[in-house]
Design an enzyme around this catalytic site. Sequence first.
Site, short mmCIF file in Angstrom:
data_model
loop_
_atom_site.label_atom_id
_atom_site.label_comp_id
_atom_site.label_asym_id
_atom_site.label_seq_id
_atom_site.Cartn_x
_atom_site.Cartn_y
_atom_site.Cartn_z
NE ARG A 174 -3.94 -2.08 0.20
CZ ARG A 174 -3.86 -3.32 -0.28
NH1 ARG A 174 -2.78 -3.69 -0.94
NH2 ARG A 174 -4.84 -4.18 -0.11
CB SER A 252 -9.81 -1.62 3.48
OG SER A 252 -10.29 -2.91 3.15
CD GLU A 353 -6.32 0.65 1.65
OE1 GLU A 353 -6.75 0.34 0.53
OE2 GLU A 353 -6.21 -0.15 2.59
#
Length: 361
Positions: A174, A252, A353
């Site tokens: 990520r 998410s 995120e």
Amino acid sequence: MTTAADVQGSPRGLDRLADLTTLRVGGRAARTVVATTRQQVVEAVSAADAAGEPVLVVGGGSNLVVGDDGFDGTVVVVRTKGVELESGDWCGGAFLHVDAGEDWDALVARAVANGWSGVECLSGIPGTVGATPVQNVGAYGQQLSDVLASVQTWDRRDGRLRTIPASNLRLRYRDSLFKDEPGRYVILDVVLQLPVNDLAAPVRYTELAEQMGAAPGERRPLAQVREAVLALRRRKGMVLDEADHDTWSTGSFFTNPLLTPEQAAALPEDAPRHPDASGLVKTSAAWLVERAGFGRGYGLDGAVPSRSRATLSTKHTLAVTNRGGATAADVLALARTVRDGVRERFGVELAPEPELVGCAL
């Protein structure tokens, strides 16, 4: 500027950031430009930079939380289209040049239909192709870095086009160069190298294998893997659906924490632990959220399922959702409560995120 379309105040309401994001929150932009070619993207960004205006580049808006006060600058909406197959043989694989504004899942569907493997487990992920390198998107054992060859960018600092090979993008879980140097690069084109094969790679995730009735490590046809991934994501509210408020989210909201071995050892015995090559241990943010007392449908009114305007998804505790009429403040208040609760219970700090613009957690 004459080549990009200024749509401020248009009937489609593209000056409202809420209309450009899957979470459907965010105030108005001072100015919005829709760019349909790479040249228009560069011109729009360059003009704003020359004028000293802040710039926000938006693709699918699936990983973006914009504050209720909006954005006091130019929003450049990337709507570029184009997929060029440079080669596609069994030896070298399919070598694709893809414009940043192309829909990611549409590209995955095209790859599966043509026998180009390597992205089938990334089915159903919302957003545009240009956004995928920023987070090195990944799911069910695949990640973009497995197939990414290079990206073409506009380097705002140096004022020039720059092609960056994947090996220089610092791609990790990520994360990437684009997060290390936020705002410097605008992605214009993504180059993928996909193996040509009717079968997917060996299935790594037990959940995916069970969905297909396969054994872990077994190989199945690309189309079957794609349909299984889509089924799993729909079950979790992770495939966009206008009628399903569980999909009014950024997916998410928190990344899975990477912990030191000592931190991981301090978690309860049944906590998920996945050591990685760096010596750190990945655990599950969803597990932490649930064990900290935040169940599906949780909202700040204390009821589950909640009647709050912003709640955790009724299908997946890691998604913060807009139940209709939520503001960015509503979303962030809920996310903040969850983050603080996990910290208090486990001593682990959850990191958001999505990109937060004009707001903070």
